[in-house]
Design a protein around this motif. Structure first.
Motif, PDB file in Angstrom:
ATOM      1  N   LYS A  20       0.859  -1.271  -0.105  1.00 49.93           N
ATOM      2  CA  LYS A  20       0.012   0.089  -0.012  1.00 49.93           C
ATOM      3  C   LYS A  20       0.656   1.206  -0.122  1.00 49.93           C
ATOM      4  CE  LYS A  20      -4.112  -2.108   0.685  1.00 49.93           C
ATOM      5  NZ  LYS A  20      -5.190  -1.776   0.078  1.00 49.93           N
ATOM      6  N   ARG A  59      -7.629  14.620   2.142  1.00 49.20           N
ATOM      7  CA  ARG A  59      -6.970  13.545   2.992  1.00 49.20           C
ATOM      8  C   ARG A  59      -5.993  12.872   2.153  1.00 49.20           C
ATOM      9  NH1 ARG A  59     -11.762   9.057   2.587  1.00 49.20           N
ATOM     10  NH2 ARG A  59     -12.471   9.878   0.500  1.00 49.20           N
ATOM     11  N   ARG A  61      -5.091   8.685   1.462  1.00 48.15           N
ATOM     12  CA  ARG A  61      -5.991   7.425   1.593  1.00 48.15           C
ATOM     13  C   ARG A  61      -4.832   6.665   1.118  1.00 48.15           C
ATOM     14  NH1 ARG A  61     -10.232   6.619  -2.760  1.00 48.15           N
ATOM     15  NH2 ARG A  61      -9.866   4.472  -2.027  1.00 48.15           N
ATOM     16  N   VAL A  63      -3.728   3.229  -0.858  1.00 45.84           N
ATOM     17  CA  VAL A  63      -4.181   2.720  -2.131  1.00 45.84           C
ATOM     18  C   VAL A  63      -3.018   1.441  -2.457  1.00 45.84           C
ATOM     19  CG1 VAL A  63      -5.574   4.428  -3.167  1.00 45.84           C
ATOM     20  CG2 VAL A  63      -3.127   4.182  -3.598  1.00 45.84           C
TER      21      VAL A  63
END
Length: 94
Positions: A20, A59, A61, A63
């Motif tokens: 990630k 924000r 995130r 992924v």
């Protein structure tokens, strides 16, 4: 120097382990009830009755990094080597 190697090695090893990466999500503008396209289904009339919607705040995130097995192995090897070097540098007195 050791702290830089620790941070670099930790980042690479965690990338290989979790697959990630952080991605920045830009803020969206607030939508008004009148003339706004419905996001899902036919909810435009319901939003028009409730007034303007607040925008989405910016924000970060997590992924998928979409690493191959070779990429994960490379990140693990380079990151682990950096951590080993960071461990032995202070012991050598540098």
């Amino acid at each position: 120097m050791s702290l830089v190697l620790i941070l670099f090695g930790t980042a690479l090893v965690s990338l290989a382990l979790f697959n990630k990466v952080p991605r920045y999500v830009a803020p969206s503008r607030p939508t008004t009830g009148r003339g706004a396209a419905p996001a899902r289904g036919g909810t435009a009339t319901r939003r028009a009755a409730t007034g303007p919607r607040a925008g989405v705040r910016p924000r970060v995130r997590l992924v998928s990094a979409r690493l191959t097995e070779q990429g994960r192995a490379l990140c693990t090897a380079v990151g682990g080597s950096a951590l080993i070097v960071a461990f032995f540098l202070p012991l050598s007195g540098l």
